[in-house]
Design a protein around this motif. Structure first.
Motif, mmCIF file in Angstrom:
data_model
loop_
_atom_site.group_PDB
_atom_site.id
_atom_site.type_symbol
_atom_site.label_atom_id
_atom_site.label_comp_id
_atom_site.label_asym_id
_atom_site.label_seq_id
_atom_site.Cartn_x
_atom_site.Cartn_y
_atom_site.Cartn_z
ATOM 1 N N CYS A 197 -5.707 -1.609 2.324
ATOM 2 C CA CYS A 197 -6.761 -1.433 1.341
ATOM 3 C C CYS A 197 -7.728 -0.358 1.821
ATOM 4 O O CYS A 197 -8.188 -0.372 2.962
ATOM 5 N N SER A 225 -10.612 0.027 0.839
ATOM 6 C CA SER A 225 -11.975 -0.462 0.823
ATOM 7 C C SER A 225 -12.277 -1.356 2.019
ATOM 8 O O SER A 225 -13.275 -1.178 2.699
ATOM 9 N N CYS A 226 -11.399 -2.332 2.275
ATOM 10 C CA CYS A 226 -11.689 -3.301 3.325
ATOM 11 C C CYS A 226 -10.687 -3.230 4.469
ATOM 12 O O CYS A 226 -10.884 -3.839 5.509
ATOM 13 N N CYS A 275 -10.878 -7.957 -1.764
ATOM 14 C CA CYS A 275 -12.055 -7.307 -2.335
ATOM 15 C C CYS A 275 -11.816 -6.816 -3.760
ATOM 16 O O CYS A 275 -12.699 -6.270 -4.387
ATOM 17 N N CYS A 286 -6.153 -5.303 -4.239
ATOM 18 C CA CYS A 286 -6.461 -6.058 -3.038
ATOM 19 C C CYS A 286 -6.934 -7.458 -3.419
ATOM 20 O O CYS A 286 -7.847 -7.605 -4.227
HETATM 21 ZN ZN LIG Z 1 -9.668 -4.764 0.032
#
Ligand SMILES: [Zn+2]
Length: 50
Positions: free
Chosen positions: A6, A8-9, A28, A25
């Motif tokens: 991911c 983002s995370c 998140c 994901c």
């Molecule tokens: Zn994520």
């Protein structure tokens, strides 16, 4: 194989061989759109001399 993480995370989403993938994901809920551009060698047909 390639790891899909991911953006983002950083959670590991899946592994595999892909050229284009869309995965959401579960942690998140960020939609990750990934694409691998693998340079394909140009196939030039060789003239076969008889
Ligand atoms: Zn994520």
């Amino acid at each position: 194989m390639q790891e899909v993480r991911c953006a983002s995370c950083g959670k590991l989403l899946c592994r595999g061989i892909y050229t284009q993938i869309e995965i959401k994901c579960p942690r998140c809920r960020a939609m990750n759109v990934l694409r691998t551009v693998s340079p394909q060698p140009e196939r030039r047909e060789r003239q076969i001399q008889e």
